[in-house]
Design a protein around this motif. Structure first.
Motif, PDB file in Angstrom:
ATOM      1  N   TYR A 104       0.842  -1.206   0.000  1.00 56.83           N
ATOM      2  CA  TYR A 104       0.000   0.000   0.000  1.00 56.83           C
ATOM      3  C   TYR A 104       0.873   1.250   0.000  1.00 56.83           C
ATOM      4  CZ  TYR A 104      -2.948   3.752   1.821  1.00 56.83           C
ATOM      5  OH  TYR A 104      -3.584   4.959   2.007  1.00 56.83           O
ATOM      6  N   TYR A 105       1.852   1.291   0.896  1.00 61.46           N
ATOM      7  CA  TYR A 105       2.693   2.482   0.973  1.00 61.46           C
ATOM      8  C   TYR A 105       3.609   2.610  -0.240  1.00 61.46           C
ATOM      9  CZ  TYR A 105       1.063   3.231   5.736  1.00 61.46           C
ATOM     10  OH  TYR A 105       0.266   3.478   6.840  1.00 61.46           O
ATOM     11  N   PHE A 106       4.017   1.489  -0.799  1.00 64.73           N
ATOM     12  CA  PHE A 106       4.806   1.510  -2.036  1.00 64.73           C
ATOM     13  C   PHE A 106       3.990   2.128  -3.158  1.00 64.73           C
ATOM     14  CE2 PHE A 106       5.882  -0.744  -6.036  1.00 64.73           C
ATOM     15  CZ  PHE A 106       7.199  -0.317  -6.193  1.00 64.73           C
ATOM     16  N   GLU A 107       2.774   1.643  -3.359  1.00 67.38           N
ATOM     17  CA  GLU A 107       1.982   2.167  -4.474  1.00 67.38           C
ATOM     18  C   GLU A 107       1.504   3.589  -4.199  1.00 67.38           C
ATOM     19  OE1 GLU A 107      -1.629   0.164  -5.561  1.00 67.38           O
ATOM     20  OE2 GLU A 107      -2.168  -0.339  -3.499  1.00 67.38           O
ATOM     21  N   LYS A 108       1.316   3.924  -2.929  1.00 70.26           N
ATOM     22  CA  LYS A 108       0.964   5.310  -2.594  1.00 70.26           C
ATOM     23  C   LYS A 108       2.059   6.257  -3.071  1.00 70.26           C
ATOM     24  CE  LYS A 108       0.462   8.445   1.359  1.00 70.26           C
ATOM     25  NZ  LYS A 108       0.424   8.566   2.846  1.00 70.26           N
ATOM     26  N   ASN A 109       3.314   5.933  -2.791  1.00 73.64           N
ATOM     27  CA  ASN A 109       4.433   6.766  -3.210  1.00 73.64           C
ATOM     28  C   ASN A 109       4.534   6.843  -4.725  1.00 73.64           C
ATOM     29  OD1 ASN A 109       6.536   7.734  -0.944  1.00 73.64           O
ATOM     30  ND2 ASN A 109       5.544   5.862  -0.242  1.00 73.64           N
ATOM     31  N   LEU A 110       4.340   5.698  -5.401  1.00 70.20           N
ATOM     32  CA  LEU A 110       4.407   5.691  -6.860  1.00 70.20           C
ATOM     33  C   LEU A 110       3.293   6.511  -7.480  1.00 70.20           C
ATOM     34  CD1 LEU A 110       6.619   3.570  -6.528  1.00 70.20           C
ATOM     35  CD2 LEU A 110       5.505   2.217  -8.287  1.00 70.20           C
ATOM     36  N   ALA A 111       2.074   6.303  -7.010  1.00 70.01           N
ATOM     37  CA  ALA A 111       0.927   6.996  -7.598  1.00 70.01           C
ATOM     38  C   ALA A 111       1.032   8.500  -7.402  1.00 70.01           C
ATOM     39  CB  ALA A 111      -0.366   6.466  -6.978  1.00 70.01           C
ATOM     40  N   THR A 112       1.498   8.913  -6.226  1.00 68.81           N
ATOM     41  CA  THR A 112       1.613  10.338  -5.928  1.00 68.81           C
ATOM     42  C   THR A 112       2.695  11.000  -6.778  1.00 68.81           C
ATOM     43  OG1 THR A 112       0.906   9.931  -3.641  1.00 68.81           O
ATOM     44  CG2 THR A 112       2.026  12.009  -4.087  1.00 68.81           C
ATOM     45  N   THR A 113       3.831  10.336  -6.919  1.00 69.56           N
ATOM     46  CA  THR A 113       4.965  10.922  -7.647  1.00 69.56           C
ATOM     47  C   THR A 113       4.810  10.814  -9.163  1.00 69.56           C
ATOM     48  OG1 THR A 113       6.445  10.421  -5.800  1.00 69.56           O
ATOM     49  CG2 THR A 113       7.471  10.814  -7.944  1.00 69.56           C
ATOM     50  N   LEU A 114       4.338   9.658  -9.638  1.00 72.50           N
ATOM     51  CA  LEU A 114       4.227   9.437 -11.081  1.00 72.50           C
ATOM     52  C   LEU A 114       2.938   9.988 -11.667  1.00 72.50           C
ATOM     53  CD1 LEU A 114       5.483   5.716 -11.231  1.00 72.50           C
ATOM     54  CD2 LEU A 114       6.810   7.813 -11.610  1.00 72.50           C
ATOM     55  N   ASP A 115       1.954  10.223 -10.797  1.00 71.00           N
ATOM     56  CA  ASP A 115       0.650  10.754 -11.220  1.00 71.00           C
ATOM     57  C   ASP A 115      -0.039   9.841 -12.236  1.00 71.00           C
ATOM     58  OD1 ASP A 115      -1.472  12.529 -11.143  1.00 71.00           O
ATOM     59  OD2 ASP A 115      -0.693  13.753 -12.786  1.00 71.00           O
ATOM     60  N   VAL A 116       0.022   8.535 -11.959  1.00 65.65           N
ATOM     61  CA  VAL A 116      -0.714   7.554 -12.754  1.00 65.65           C
ATOM     62  C   VAL A 116      -1.376   6.569 -11.793  1.00 65.65           C
ATOM     63  CG1 VAL A 116       0.834   7.693 -14.734  1.00 65.65           C
ATOM     64  CG2 VAL A 116       1.271   5.998 -12.959  1.00 65.65           C
ATOM     65  N   THR A 117      -2.316   5.796 -12.305  1.00 63.29           N
ATOM     66  CA  THR A 117      -2.931   4.750 -11.494  1.00 63.29           C
ATOM     67  C   THR A 117      -1.934   3.611 -11.291  1.00 63.29           C
ATOM     68  OG1 THR A 117      -5.103   5.283 -12.404  1.00 63.29           O
ATOM     69  CG2 THR A 117      -4.884   3.163 -11.288  1.00 63.29           C
ATOM     70  N   VAL A 118      -1.842   3.120 -10.071  1.00 61.28           N
ATOM     71  CA  VAL A 118      -0.930   2.026  -9.746  1.00 61.28           C
ATOM     72  C   VAL A 118      -1.732   0.846  -9.206  1.00 61.28           C
ATOM     73  CG1 VAL A 118       1.059   1.290  -8.366  1.00 61.28           C
ATOM     74  CG2 VAL A 118       0.925   3.646  -9.210  1.00 61.28           C
ATOM     75  N   GLY A 119      -1.437  -0.336  -9.734  1.00 60.44           N
ATOM     76  CA  GLY A 119      -2.096  -1.552  -9.269  1.00 60.44           C
ATOM     77  C   GLY A 119      -1.078  -2.518  -8.705  1.00 60.44           C
ATOM     78  N   ILE A 120      -1.437  -3.158  -7.604  1.00 59.18           N
ATOM     79  CA  ILE A 120      -0.575  -4.154  -6.988  1.00 59.18           C
ATOM     80  C   ILE A 120      -1.273  -5.509  -7.012  1.00 59.18           C
ATOM     81  CG2 ILE A 120       0.526  -4.937  -4.849  1.00 59.18           C
ATOM     82  CD1 ILE A 120       1.950  -2.559  -5.861  1.00 59.18           C
ATOM     83  N   ILE A 121      -0.527  -6.543  -7.406  1.00 59.49           N
ATOM     84  CA  ILE A 121      -0.995  -7.917  -7.271  1.00 59.49           C
ATOM     85  C   ILE A 121      -0.299  -8.501  -6.047  1.00 59.49           C
ATOM     86  CG2 ILE A 121      -1.061 -10.214  -8.321  1.00 59.49           C
ATOM     87  CD1 ILE A 121      -1.019  -8.856 -11.056  1.00 59.49           C
TER      88      ILE A 121
END
Length: 512
Positions: A165-182
């Motif tokens: 969750y925290y990994f994708e939170k950082n990615l989504a915020t910085t990259l400004d794209v939707t991030v999905g985790i499996i």
């Protein structure tokens, strides 16, 4: 949405995230003869066709830029499957054991995070949890088909992996794209559990996991005897765990030895056999293989605790696993970001110094296998708790590795990492990577350095910082040859880079 004969793999559902800028692999099954023998997949303006062969089909859609929401249709001309609210963005798989599995709601401040999900963030992160099934039961496929991608809401995200969750939170915020985790993980699992039997059989050390499994399962006269033993164990465990919980509720500081004295000796994880989640190659077959080759940007991986019984071969196991996963995804360059184990020891446990060996093997793997990263979290461990609750910082450090290695950003993603040494009379001078701007000391002094001469009998040492170098010495060692740092399962962490990321465990000679 399902149909009678035509099916897509269970990982495809409404709300899914598909990887941007890569060919998008779509696959599934077909359970009867098709008059056309062709499957057509459409996503936005993209279209691909697949031929049914031996009851399966697969196709690749051309790369797309980030965006959405889109609709996808899969049809044989008679039956049609339709998926809605599809986003194109970044997709990562989160693998490992219990520290990757640990739920957001159970992590530090997790309940507050879940209750107050930021709508702006929630719109950009999604999650798919591979169902935890250890064998192909009668209900296996029904359970799998009931899974789906989840949007981030207070009702859903609490059960997501906290680290992911925290990994994708950082990615989504910085990259400004939707991030999905499996999410594909299970507590108490060795690297052998997530590697195929074929791969394990190739190596004499890796094969020991298979040999030990066969020996343990051979203790049962038949499969029926094994199943009976599992039923007996499950019944015993339910009663035993209630006793254990009650003892800790009454006295949170009770010793583990006293708990077992009162409640009975721990028999976890139970009989080893075809249903066991911890059997070698088991979850590789029932979980990981069910989502490959879903198009990904890469993997994040937090595991190693369960392999501390064989620390000297862990590096080999880890490199084998990375090779396996990349092979299964048909991409030898897929990024693989590791979490290095933190400090940990149980109360009443002898420090056998097997965790620093695991950490060393993780670092060596990172340094020798291309397209890997490593999040050093030495400072985030907890005494007597193998599941440290601070996961936000773990996710952030993993994200820094992704920004640096995968997304080409100039970010400070490492703490100091040992490079080499020079011996001067009674002092050893140490050089480091990622320490050009020096070091940060937390606490009154630097703790954790040890030094030894030819006899390899290490004693505590004094460490002095001069710019980006460290000088180590001890009055007890007149002619030093070896240095090691934090070569322990658990101890204080005092030395960091200026960015707050700790120096990693190391020794100057792996035979010392």
């Amino acid at each position: 949405m399902s149909s009678k004969n035509l099916k897509a793999a269970a990982v495809f559902s409404n709300h899914m995230v598909l990887q941007r800028e890569k060919n998008i692999c779509i696959w599934g099954t077909y359970t009867s003869e098709s008059t056309s023998n062709t499957i057509t997949i459409e996503l936005a303006t993209s279209k691909a066709k697949a031929t049914i062969k031996d009851g399966t089909w697969s196709a690749e859609l051309p790369p797309m830029q980030a965006g959405g929401p889109y609709t996808m249709t899969i049809t044989d001309g008679t039956e049609t499957i339709t998926y809605h609210d599809i986003m194109i963005g970044e997709v990562w798989l989160a693998g490992g054991q219990s520290n990757m599995e640990l739920k957001l709601q159970d992590s530090k401040n997790g309940k507050d995070v879940v209750a107050s999900v930021d709508p702006a963030l929630a719109s950009k992160i999604r999650f798919y949890n591979v169902p935890q099934q250890s064998y192909f039961s009668d209900d296996y496929y029904n359970i799998e088909e009931a899974t789906s991608w989840e949007l981030c809401t207070p009702e859903t995200c609490g059960t997501w992996s906290a680290v992911a969750y925290y990994f994708e939170k950082n990615l989504a915020t910085t990259l400004d794209v939707t991030v999905g985790i499996i999410g594909c993980n299970w507590g108490g699992t060795s690297a052998s559990v997530w590697t195929s039997k074929e791969y394990l059989e190739r190596d004499i050390d890796a094969k020991t996991y298979l040999d030990e499994y066969e020996q343990e399962y051979a203790q049962f006269n038949s499969y029926e005897d094994y199943c009976a033993a599992v039923e007996e164990y499950d019944a015993w465990y339910a009663v035993w765990q209630k006793k254990v919980d009650a003892l800790y509720t009454e006295n949170p500081d009770i010793l583990w030895s006293k708990v077992q004295e009162i409640a009975g000796m721990n028999r976890y994880p139970g009989p080893n056999g075809p249903k066991a989640f911890f059997r070698p190659s088991g979850l590789y077959e029932t979980m990981l293989s069910r989502v490959s080759p879903y198009t990904l940007r890469g993997f994040i991986y937090y595991q190693g605790e369960q392999d501390d019984c064989k620390p000297t071969i862990y590096g080999k196991m880890l490199r084998m696993l990375i090779s396996q996963w990349r092979n299964d995804w048909h991409d030898d360059t897929l990024p693989f970001l590791l979490v290095q184990l933190p400090m940990f020891i149980n109360r009443e446990e002898e420090d056998r110094k097997h965790w620093p060996q695991i950490r060393e093997q993780q670092m060596i793997t990172h340094q020798t296998v291309k397209n890997t990263g490593i999040a050093v979290i030495l400072d985030l461990g907890e005494f007597n708790n193998i599941h440290p609750l601070e996961k936000e910082e773990v996710g952030r450090r993993l994200a820094l590795q992704a920004f640096y290695h995968v997304y080409g950003m100039e970010v400070s993603s490492y703490g100091p990492i040992y490079k080499n040494r020079v011996i001067h009379d009674n002092t050893i001078e140490l050089y480091f990577e990622h320490a050009n701007d020096g070091f940060l000391v937390k606490g009154d002094s630097i703790i954790g350095f040890e030094i030894a001469n030819e006899n390899k009998e290490f004693v505590p040492a004094i460490a002095t910082i001069e710019g980006n170098r460290i000088f180590v010495t001890s009055e007890q060692v007149a002619e030093p040859k070896y240095v090691r740092y934090n070569w322990t399962n658990y101890g204080p962490v005092t030395l960091f880079g200026k960015n707050g990321i700790p120096m990693s465990t190391f020794r100057t000679d792996r035979n010392a």
